[in-house]
Motif scaffolding. Sequence first.
Motif, PDB file in Angstrom:
ATOM      1  N   ARG A  17       0.088  -6.327   8.142  1.00  0.00           N
ATOM      2  CA  ARG A  17      -0.320  -7.065   6.677  1.00  0.00           C
ATOM      3  C   ARG A  17       1.310  -7.708   6.518  1.00  0.00           C
ATOM      4  O   ARG A  17       1.554  -8.735   5.891  1.00  0.00           O
ATOM      5  CB  ARG A  17      -0.276  -6.587   5.508  1.00  0.00           C
ATOM      6  CG  ARG A  17      -2.921  -6.158   5.779  1.00  0.00           C
ATOM      7  CD  ARG A  17      -3.020  -5.248   5.282  1.00  0.00           C
ATOM      8  NE  ARG A  17      -2.204  -5.521   3.641  1.00  0.00           N
ATOM      9  CZ  ARG A  17      -2.436  -4.610   2.928  1.00  0.00           C
ATOM     10  NH1 ARG A  17      -2.605  -3.533   2.829  1.00  0.00           N
ATOM     11  NH2 ARG A  17      -1.653  -5.512   1.095  1.00  0.00           N
ATOM     12  N   LEU A  18       1.471  -7.055   6.397  1.00  0.00           N
ATOM     13  CA  LEU A  18       3.094  -7.869   5.752  1.00  0.00           C
ATOM     14  C   LEU A  18       3.237  -8.721   6.600  1.00  0.00           C
ATOM     15  O   LEU A  18       4.222  -9.669   6.171  1.00  0.00           O
ATOM     16  CB  LEU A  18       4.538  -6.639   5.936  1.00  0.00           C
ATOM     17  CG  LEU A  18       3.944  -5.011   4.799  1.00  0.00           C
ATOM     18  CD1 LEU A  18       4.515  -3.925   5.703  1.00  0.00           C
ATOM     19  CD2 LEU A  18       4.425  -5.786   3.676  1.00  0.00           C
ATOM     20  N   GLU A  21       2.018 -11.758   5.351  1.00  0.00           N
ATOM     21  CA  GLU A  21       1.876 -12.450   4.031  1.00  0.00           C
ATOM     22  C   GLU A  21       3.396 -12.192   3.691  1.00  0.00           C
ATOM     23  O   GLU A  21       3.939 -12.994   3.149  1.00  0.00           O
ATOM     24  CB  GLU A  21       1.765 -10.707   3.031  1.00  0.00           C
ATOM     25  CG  GLU A  21       0.194 -10.737   3.307  1.00  0.00           C
ATOM     26  CD  GLU A  21      -1.136 -11.849   2.269  1.00  0.00           C
ATOM     27  OE1 GLU A  21      -0.296 -12.719   1.554  1.00  0.00           O
ATOM     28  OE2 GLU A  21      -1.962 -11.600   3.031  1.00  0.00           O
ATOM     29  N   LEU A  22       4.435 -11.663   4.624  1.00  0.00           N
ATOM     30  CA  LEU A  22       5.998 -12.290   3.740  1.00  0.00           C
ATOM     31  C   LEU A  22       6.150 -12.460   5.782  1.00  0.00           C
ATOM     32  O   LEU A  22       6.133 -11.844   6.766  1.00  0.00           O
ATOM     33  CB  LEU A  22       6.286 -10.371   3.501  1.00  0.00           C
ATOM     34  CG  LEU A  22       5.342  -9.746   2.088  1.00  0.00           C
ATOM     35  CD1 LEU A  22       6.903  -8.846   1.841  1.00  0.00           C
ATOM     36  CD2 LEU A  22       6.081 -11.013   0.941  1.00  0.00           C
ATOM     37  N   ALA A  70      10.493  -8.861  -2.927  1.00  0.00           N
ATOM     38  CA  ALA A  70       8.705  -9.492  -2.530  1.00  0.00           C
ATOM     39  C   ALA A  70       8.155  -8.541  -2.007  1.00  0.00           C
ATOM     40  O   ALA A  70       7.066  -7.638  -2.008  1.00  0.00           O
ATOM     41  CB  ALA A  70       8.454 -10.947  -2.412  1.00  0.00           C
ATOM     42  N   ASN A  73       8.015  -5.526  -4.771  1.00  0.00           N
ATOM     43  CA  ASN A  73       6.309  -5.371  -5.094  1.00  0.00           C
ATOM     44  C   ASN A  73       4.986  -5.176  -4.009  1.00  0.00           C
ATOM     45  O   ASN A  73       4.026  -4.433  -4.739  1.00  0.00           O
ATOM     46  CB  ASN A  73       6.335  -6.845  -5.198  1.00  0.00           C
ATOM     47  CG  ASN A  73       7.232  -6.931  -7.153  1.00  0.00           C
ATOM     48  OD1 ASN A  73       7.279  -5.675  -7.943  1.00  0.00           O
ATOM     49  ND2 ASN A  73       8.117  -8.246  -7.119  1.00  0.00           N
ATOM     50  N   PHE A  74       5.261  -5.796  -3.080  1.00  0.00           N
ATOM     51  CA  PHE A  74       4.042  -5.580  -1.798  1.00  0.00           C
ATOM     52  C   PHE A  74       3.278  -4.480  -1.881  1.00  0.00           C
ATOM     53  O   PHE A  74       2.095  -3.878  -1.353  1.00  0.00           O
ATOM     54  CB  PHE A  74       4.464  -6.492  -0.259  1.00  0.00           C
ATOM     55  CG  PHE A  74       2.247  -6.442   0.251  1.00  0.00           C
ATOM     56  CD1 PHE A  74       2.281  -7.635  -0.162  1.00  0.00           C
ATOM     57  CD2 PHE A  74       2.647  -5.627   0.747  1.00  0.00           C
ATOM     58  CE1 PHE A  74       1.238  -7.876   0.247  1.00  0.00           C
ATOM     59  CE2 PHE A  74       1.691  -6.747   1.812  1.00  0.00           C
ATOM     60  CZ  PHE A  74       0.562  -6.761   1.910  1.00  0.00           C
TER      61      PHE A  74
END
Length: 97
Positions: A17-18, A21-22, A70, A73-74
């Motif tokens: 997921r990381l 997303e990032l 970021a 925050n995630f």
Amino acid sequence: MSKRKKPLPDIQKILARLEKELNCRYFTISQIPEAVTWAERGNVSIHENFHSRRKQSYHVISGSKEAIEAFCNFVGIPLDAIKASEFYRFWHVNWTL
């Protein structure tokens, strides 16, 4: 009756997921020099934290404060946990699951 430990989160699912997303990458302890290079370019590097063997603990670094903010925050890390490195050109935070 013995207490059962709660199973540790599946880091691979979280990392997937990381990465999606990032701009994050996971590195092993032996790849720390590559992790530093990746982080200095403004990306987010994650590697096992060798200070803790009992918990799932990771060291997260980035040359971009915005990128590490970021990340925090995630995953729910308070932004005041972010520290500037004394020796390298990056920001870092410890992440424990």
